[in-house]
Write a protein that holds these residues in place. Sequence first.
Motif, short mmCIF file in Angstrom:
data_model
loop_
_atom_site.label_atom_id
_atom_site.label_comp_id
_atom_site.label_asym_id
_atom_site.label_seq_id
_atom_site.Cartn_x
_atom_site.Cartn_y
_atom_site.Cartn_z
N ARG A 135 0.83 -1.21 0.00
CA ARG A 135 0.00 0.00 0.00
C ARG A 135 0.86 1.26 0.00
N PHE A 136 1.96 1.23 0.72
CA PHE A 136 2.85 2.38 0.75
C PHE A 136 3.37 2.67 -0.66
N ARG A 137 3.73 1.61 -1.36
CA ARG A 137 4.32 1.77 -2.70
C ARG A 137 3.27 2.07 -3.77
N ASN A 138 2.07 1.54 -3.62
CA ASN A 138 1.10 1.56 -4.73
C ASN A 138 -0.18 2.33 -4.44
N GLY A 139 -0.26 3.04 -3.34
CA GLY A 139 -1.51 3.69 -2.99
C GLY A 139 -1.52 5.19 -3.19
N ARG B 182 0.28 7.18 4.72
CA ARG B 182 1.67 6.73 4.76
C ARG B 182 2.29 6.97 6.14
N PHE B 183 2.01 8.13 6.70
CA PHE B 183 2.54 8.43 8.03
C PHE B 183 2.03 7.40 9.04
N ASP B 184 0.75 7.09 9.00
CA ASP B 184 0.18 6.12 9.94
C ASP B 184 0.81 4.74 9.75
N MET B 185 1.08 4.36 8.51
CA MET B 185 1.71 3.06 8.27
C MET B 185 3.13 3.04 8.82
N ILE B 186 3.88 4.12 8.63
CA ILE B 186 5.25 4.19 9.17
C ILE B 186 5.20 4.19 10.70
N MET C 13 12.56 1.99 6.65
CA MET C 13 13.54 2.90 6.03
C MET C 13 13.52 2.77 4.51
N ALA C 14 13.39 1.55 4.02
CA ALA C 14 13.33 1.34 2.57
C ALA C 14 12.08 1.99 1.99
N LEU C 15 10.97 1.90 2.69
CA LEU C 15 9.73 2.53 2.23
C LEU C 15 9.88 4.05 2.22
N ILE C 16 10.45 4.59 3.28
CA ILE C 16 10.64 6.04 3.38
C ILE C 16 11.50 6.55 2.24
N GLU C 17 12.51 5.78 1.88
CA GLU C 17 13.40 6.19 0.79
C GLU C 17 12.68 6.28 -0.55
N THR C 18 11.57 5.61 -0.70
CA THR C 18 10.83 5.68 -1.96
C THR C 18 10.03 6.97 -2.08
N GLU C 19 9.89 7.70 -0.98
CA GLU C 19 9.16 8.98 -1.00
C GLU C 19 9.99 10.02 -1.74
#
Length: 181
Positions: free
Chosen positions: A123-127, A137-141, A161-167
């Motif tokens: 969801r972080f990557r595709n939502g 996204r903040f709530d998921m992190i 951290m990997a998800l955050i880097e995609t932002e």
Amino acid sequence: MDSLTKSYFDNLEAKDKDLQFEAFNNIKAAIDEEVDWAYEVWNQLKDWLTDPDNHRRSRGAQFLSGLAISDPEQRMLQDFPALWEVTKDPKFVTARHSLQSIWKIGLAGEEQKDLLIAHISDRFRNGAEEKHYTLIRFDMIQGLRNLYDELKDETIKQTAMALIETEEAEKYRKKYLSVWK
């Protein structure tokens, strides 16, 4: 289930909002620990996930998330998709309350943790098309941080951290990183 806990569930439907709120908080506090009455309310809570009343949908999702640690039959593995749907509820406050508590499912075991992290990551990557996506996204992190704080599992932090880097937006990347300071 003891009579006091049963009265909390009954009081969720009370006309008095203060009584409802007190009951809600008492149930949330009780399910922070393992309880022996999870299956006495499980199916009712599962039904609430699709109830016309958004308060019931929210409560059902929050309570089931907390009850995952009291689920030796691992029902959550089958019921997770219905609970995850509430995190996308048309009523944003319902979706957000559900999303803010769903991390607790990861405390129930390795399979539950992996299932949860896979859904959050996807969801972080595709939502990005979702309304209020930066809040989601903040709530998921934040949920990953809460899970990490409980389990001290470095792979959870690495995933976050990997998800955050995609932002791509610097201000949101900083906001998400602030959860890990």
